[in-house]
Design a protein around this motif. Structure first.
Motif, short mmCIF file in Angstrom:
data_model
loop_
_atom_site.label_atom_id
_atom_site.label_comp_id
_atom_site.label_asym_id
_atom_site.label_seq_id
_atom_site.Cartn_x
_atom_site.Cartn_y
_atom_site.Cartn_z
N LYS A 1 0.85 -1.19 0.00
CA LYS A 1 0.00 0.00 0.00
C LYS A 1 0.88 1.24 0.00
N GLY B 1 -0.31 5.29 -0.25
CA GLY B 1 -1.38 6.26 -0.46
C GLY B 1 -2.66 5.54 -0.84
N ASP B 2 -3.29 5.95 -1.96
CA ASP B 2 -4.50 5.31 -2.45
C ASP B 2 -4.21 4.05 -3.26
N TYR B 3 -2.94 3.80 -3.52
CA TYR B 3 -2.53 2.64 -4.31
C TYR B 3 -2.47 1.40 -3.42
N LYS B 4 -3.21 0.35 -3.78
CA LYS B 4 -3.22 -0.91 -3.03
C LYS B 4 -3.09 -2.05 -4.03
N ASP C 1 -5.67 -1.67 -7.04
CA ASP C 1 -6.70 -0.66 -6.91
C ASP C 1 -6.00 0.69 -6.78
N GLY D 1 -7.58 3.49 -6.44
CA GLY D 1 -8.56 4.40 -5.87
C GLY D 1 -9.78 4.53 -6.77
N THR D 2 -9.57 4.86 -8.03
CA THR D 2 -10.69 5.00 -8.98
C THR D 2 -10.62 3.98 -10.11
N GLU E 1 -9.29 0.00 -11.29
CA GLU E 1 -8.78 -1.32 -10.91
C GLU E 1 -8.14 -1.98 -12.11
#
Length: 187
Positions: free
Chosen positions: A42, A44-47, A79, A81-82, A84
């Motif tokens: 992970k 930030g918003d990156y997973k 993912d 964030g917006t 996939e």
């Protein structure tokens, strides 16, 4: 049987098997098996989450030292964030593995290093791509010989990959669980 009893029964069987076992890791012996891995990352918003399977076959050239070939398949889901995306990797990697203790030990420690070549494919929406890569992997941990011919392995691993036409390297740290069958060679 409730979960607590099942866990204790499993630990008893594994302990009893380990008490009677010793490994076949001598010159001329063979090993076949592999490992499975799972990692998450992970930023930030990156997973991202990854799952991998890596079967292998090896030959002991001298006592405690084996060399062989590993075939690996990895699957990644990301993912942003917006958005996939998904990707997969396939690679072939020669490896060397060293067991640090004599073959009479029921629990042994090993280190493993590999260098492989493979192909990476990705898909994000309707966009698909593929590229080649090279990969350096190392892992180490205990091998618990449940019988003289079977070992359960737990390892910490690190992999560094270099993708064609990409400047930066990708590095992954993870936990591997493996199983090896050790076959006595001709004496």
């Amino acid at each position: 049987m409730d979960m607590k009893k099942l866990v204790f029964a499993t630990l008893f069987v594994v302990s009893a098997g380990a008490a009677l076992a010793q490994g076949n890791i001598n010159k001329g012996d063979l090993m076949v098996g592999g490992n499975a891995s799972f990692s998450t990352q992970k930023e930030g918003d990156y997973k991202t989450s990854s799952f991998g399977l890596a079967p292998n076959a090896g030959y002991f050239f001298i006592n405690n030292l084996a060399g062989g070939l590993r075939v690996a398949f990895n699957s990644h889901n990301t993912d942003f964030g917006t958005v996939e995306s998904s990707s997969s990797e396939f690679s072939l990697a020669p490896f060397v593995r060293y067991y640090f203790l004599p073959s009479s030990q029921k629990v042994n420690l090993f280190a493993d290093a590999s260098f492989g070549f493979g192909q990476y494919r990705s898909e994000s929406g309707s966009v698909e791509s593929k590229t080649n890569f090279t990969e350096l992997g190392i892992m180490a941990g205990p091998a618990i010989f449940l019988t003289p011919n079977t070992a359960l392995e737990f390892a910490l691993g690190f992999t560094s990959s270099k993708f064609k036409d990409v400047e930066d390297r990708e590095s992954v740290f993870g936990i591997n669980v493996g199983f090896q069958i050790h076959l006595a060679g001709k004496k």
